[in-house]
Design a protein around this motif. Structure first.
Motif, PDB file in Angstrom:
ATOM      1  N   ILE A  11      -5.420  -2.294  -8.644  1.00  0.00           N
ATOM      2  CA  ILE A  11      -4.350  -1.480  -8.295  1.00  0.00           C
ATOM      3  C   ILE A  11      -4.829  -0.769  -7.108  1.00  0.00           C
ATOM      4  CG2 ILE A  11      -2.805   0.403  -8.868  1.00  0.00           C
ATOM      5  CD1 ILE A  11      -2.720  -1.132 -12.109  1.00  0.00           C
ATOM      6  N   LYS A  12      -6.022   0.267  -7.124  1.00  0.00           N
ATOM      7  CA  LYS A  12      -6.457   0.834  -6.025  1.00  0.00           C
ATOM      8  C   LYS A  12      -6.586   0.072  -4.969  1.00  0.00           C
ATOM      9  CE  LYS A  12      -8.523   4.433  -8.817  1.00  0.00           C
ATOM     10  NZ  LYS A  12      -9.632   5.248  -9.294  1.00  0.00           N
ATOM     11  N   ALA A  13      -7.427  -1.153  -5.117  1.00  0.00           N
ATOM     12  CA  ALA A  13      -7.626  -1.972  -3.931  1.00  0.00           C
ATOM     13  C   ALA A  13      -6.282  -2.439  -3.242  1.00  0.00           C
ATOM     14  CB  ALA A  13      -8.608  -3.081  -4.216  1.00  0.00           C
ATOM     15  N   LYS A  14      -5.469  -2.929  -3.993  1.00  0.00           N
ATOM     16  CA  LYS A  14      -4.008  -3.181  -3.423  1.00  0.00           C
ATOM     17  C   LYS A  14      -3.427  -2.058  -2.854  1.00  0.00           C
ATOM     18  CE  LYS A  14      -2.926  -5.085  -7.414  1.00  0.00           C
ATOM     19  NZ  LYS A  14      -1.692  -5.730  -8.351  1.00  0.00           N
ATOM     20  N   THR A  15      -3.543  -1.006  -3.303  1.00  0.00           N
ATOM     21  CA  THR A  15      -2.940   0.353  -2.787  1.00  0.00           C
ATOM     22  C   THR A  15      -3.557   0.425  -1.548  1.00  0.00           C
ATOM     23  OG1 THR A  15      -2.414   1.331  -5.017  1.00  0.00           O
ATOM     24  CG2 THR A  15      -2.257   2.555  -3.281  1.00  0.00           C
ATOM     25  N   LEU A  16      -4.866   0.418  -1.297  1.00  0.00           N
ATOM     26  CA  LEU A  16      -5.550   0.888   0.138  1.00  0.00           C
ATOM     27  C   LEU A  16      -5.023  -0.451   0.860  1.00  0.00           C
ATOM     28  CD1 LEU A  16      -7.599   1.894   1.745  1.00  0.00           C
ATOM     29  CD2 LEU A  16      -9.399   0.317   0.907  1.00  0.00           C
ATOM     30  N   GLU A  18     -14.563 -14.762   3.643  1.00  0.00           N
ATOM     31  CA  GLU A  18     -15.956 -14.099   3.154  1.00  0.00           C
ATOM     32  C   GLU A  18     -15.802 -13.196   2.190  1.00  0.00           C
ATOM     33  OE1 GLU A  18     -19.852 -13.084   4.248  1.00  0.00           O
ATOM     34  OE2 GLU A  18     -18.509 -14.419   5.366  1.00  0.00           O
ATOM     35  N   PHE A  19     -16.502 -13.460   1.167  1.00  0.00           N
ATOM     36  CA  PHE A  19     -16.546 -12.439   0.029  1.00  0.00           C
ATOM     37  C   PHE A  19     -16.983 -11.074   0.369  1.00  0.00           C
ATOM     38  CE2 PHE A  19     -18.277 -10.439  -3.944  1.00  0.00           C
ATOM     39  CZ  PHE A  19     -17.374 -10.637  -4.664  1.00  0.00           C
ATOM     40  N   VAL A  20     -15.969 -10.075   0.287  1.00  0.00           N
ATOM     41  CA  VAL A  20     -16.361  -8.495   0.482  1.00  0.00           C
ATOM     42  C   VAL A  20     -16.562  -7.734  -0.727  1.00  0.00           C
ATOM     43  CG1 VAL A  20     -15.288  -8.826   2.786  1.00  0.00           C
ATOM     44  CG2 VAL A  20     -13.986  -8.005   0.919  1.00  0.00           C
ATOM     45  N   GLY A  21     -16.598  -8.519  -2.044  1.00  0.00           N
ATOM     46  CA  GLY A  21     -16.631  -7.616  -3.196  1.00  0.00           C
ATOM     47  C   GLY A  21     -15.393  -7.192  -3.914  1.00  0.00           C
ATOM     48  N   GLY A  22     -15.345  -6.060  -4.454  1.00  0.00           N
ATOM     49  CA  GLY A  22     -14.373  -5.356  -4.991  1.00  0.00           C
ATOM     50  C   GLY A  22     -13.766  -4.275  -4.565  1.00  0.00           C
ATOM     51  N   ALA A  23     -13.473  -3.233  -5.031  1.00  0.00           N
ATOM     52  CA  ALA A  23     -12.775  -2.124  -4.753  1.00  0.00           C
ATOM     53  C   ALA A  23     -13.971  -1.060  -4.329  1.00  0.00           C
ATOM     54  CB  ALA A  23     -12.215  -1.361  -5.815  1.00  0.00           C
ATOM     55  N   ASN A  24     -15.075  -1.087  -5.117  1.00  0.00           N
ATOM     56  CA  ASN A  24     -16.186  -0.300  -4.641  1.00  0.00           C
ATOM     57  C   ASN A  24     -17.585  -0.924  -4.635  1.00  0.00           C
ATOM     58  OD1 ASN A  24     -14.514   2.222  -4.754  1.00  0.00           O
ATOM     59  ND2 ASN A  24     -14.657   1.921  -7.042  1.00  0.00           N
ATOM     60  N   ASP A  25     -17.662  -2.012  -5.028  1.00  0.00           N
ATOM     61  CA  ASP A  25     -18.869  -2.850  -5.043  1.00  0.00           C
ATOM     62  C   ASP A  25     -18.777  -3.898  -4.211  1.00  0.00           C
ATOM     63  OD1 ASP A  25     -17.141  -3.776  -6.562  1.00  0.00           O
ATOM     64  OD2 ASP A  25     -18.724  -4.564  -7.994  1.00  0.00           O
ATOM     65  N   GLY A  26     -20.152  -4.469  -3.653  1.00  0.00           N
ATOM     66  CA  GLY A  26     -20.176  -5.722  -3.031  1.00  0.00           C
ATOM     67  C   GLY A  26     -20.089  -5.863  -1.753  1.00  0.00           C
ATOM     68  N   PRO A  27     -19.919  -5.086  -0.830  1.00  0.00           N
ATOM     69  CA  PRO A  27     -19.863  -3.540  -0.532  1.00  0.00           C
ATOM     70  C   PRO A  27     -18.578  -3.071  -0.907  1.00  0.00           C
ATOM     71  CG  PRO A  27     -19.497  -4.851   1.542  1.00  0.00           C
ATOM     72  CD  PRO A  27     -19.691  -5.863   0.503  1.00  0.00           C
ATOM     73  N   GLY A  28     -17.504  -3.804  -0.929  1.00  0.00           N
ATOM     74  CA  GLY A  28     -16.105  -3.080  -1.470  1.00  0.00           C
ATOM     75  C   GLY A  28     -15.201  -2.749  -0.620  1.00  0.00           C
ATOM     76  N   VAL A  29     -13.932  -2.842  -0.706  1.00  0.00           N
ATOM     77  CA  VAL A  29     -12.977  -2.372   0.355  1.00  0.00           C
ATOM     78  C   VAL A  29     -13.000  -1.084   0.773  1.00  0.00           C
ATOM     79  CG1 VAL A  29     -11.433  -4.453   0.174  1.00  0.00           C
ATOM     80  CG2 VAL A  29     -10.978  -2.532  -1.445  1.00  0.00           C
ATOM     81  N   PHE A  30     -13.364  -0.003  -0.423  1.00  0.00           N
ATOM     82  CA  PHE A  30     -13.396   1.307  -0.170  1.00  0.00           C
ATOM     83  C   PHE A  30     -14.586   1.855   0.929  1.00  0.00           C
ATOM     84  CE2 PHE A  30     -10.039   1.331  -3.363  1.00  0.00           C
ATOM     85  CZ  PHE A  30      -9.191   2.506  -2.723  1.00  0.00           C
ATOM     86  N   PRO A  31     -15.620   1.339   0.209  1.00  0.00           N
ATOM     87  CA  PRO A  31     -16.865   1.509   1.097  1.00  0.00           C
ATOM     88  C   PRO A  31     -16.661   1.034   2.531  1.00  0.00           C
ATOM     89  CG  PRO A  31     -17.624   0.942  -0.707  1.00  0.00           C
ATOM     90  CD  PRO A  31     -16.092   0.782  -0.873  1.00  0.00           C
ATOM     91  N   LEU A  32     -15.985  -0.091   2.817  1.00  0.00           N
ATOM     92  CA  LEU A  32     -15.982  -0.806   4.084  1.00  0.00           C
ATOM     93  C   LEU A  32     -14.800   0.148   4.835  1.00  0.00           C
ATOM     94  CD1 LEU A  32     -15.702  -4.385   3.388  1.00  0.00           C
ATOM     95  CD2 LEU A  32     -17.317  -3.553   4.621  1.00  0.00           C
ATOM     96  N   HIS A  33     -13.982   0.584   4.365  1.00  0.00           N
ATOM     97  CA  HIS A  33     -13.044   1.421   4.722  1.00  0.00           C
ATOM     98  C   HIS A  33     -13.653   2.760   5.144  1.00  0.00           C
ATOM     99  CE1 HIS A  33      -9.040   2.813   6.208  1.00  0.00           C
ATOM    100  NE2 HIS A  33      -8.868   3.796   5.246  1.00  0.00           N
ATOM    101  N   GLN A  34     -14.179   3.502   4.184  1.00  0.00           N
ATOM    102  CA  GLN A  34     -15.195   4.662   4.699  1.00  0.00           C
ATOM    103  C   GLN A  34     -16.048   4.599   5.821  1.00  0.00           C
ATOM    104  OE1 GLN A  34     -16.503   5.560   0.935  1.00  0.00           O
ATOM    105  NE2 GLN A  34     -14.743   6.560   0.241  1.00  0.00           N
TER     106      GLN A  34
END
Length: 159
Positions: free
Chosen positions: A80-85, A128-144
């Protein structure tokens, strides 16, 4: 406005189905599509879940079916957090909720073979696999780090 489609169907969803088919059961399909709820319609008139000869092929086709593709669970807080982002960035993405599919566990097993994990969300940008919300690297770290929007733009998921 962000564009996405949430698919809650069985493997009967095939290419070429109009977006209206996601609003009500198709003729002759009984209640197969009764659980589908449109969030925001995708720009392309194709379903993300495609029929193929093997689960591996089907998972790869799904990943390549949209600029941003993700496997999720409907009640997963990280999903839900990833979709919200992504919604806040007006990104176009396609989501498949594995907990709503009869073959969800089979898809998760194929994810293990493909990316070494079965956790959700599992997000791909331009295949390309970018992970999850916070891991693998994840959309939140990528955004930050300022890397998510350029990836989304390169994939054609945002203007």
């Amino acid at each position: 406005m962000s564009l996405r489609r949430t698919l809650l169907a069985t493997s009967a969803v095939t290419l070429g189905m109009s977006s209206h088919a996601f609003l009500r059961p198709a003729a002759g399909m009984g209640t197969r599509f009764a659980g589908m709820i449109p969030r925001r319609m995708a720009a392309q008139e194709t379903g993300a879940m495609r029929m193929s000869s093997s689960m591996a092929d089907r998972v790869q086709e799904n990943i390549n079916s949209a600029p941003v593709f993700m496997y999720t669970f409907s009640t997963c807080p990280f999903c839900i957090k990833a979709k919200t982002l992504l919604d806040s960035l007006d990104a176009q993405y396609t989501e498949v909720q594995l907990d709503k599919l009869d073959e969800g566990n089979q898809i998760r097993e194929e994810m293990r073979s493909l990316i070494g994990r079965t956790s959700v969300p599992a997000i791909w940008i331009k295949g390309e696999f970018v992970g999850g919300a916070n891991d693998g690297p994840g959309v939140f770290p990528l955004h930050q780090q300022g890397k998510l929007v350029p990836l989304l733009k390169d994939a054609g998921a945002v203007a």
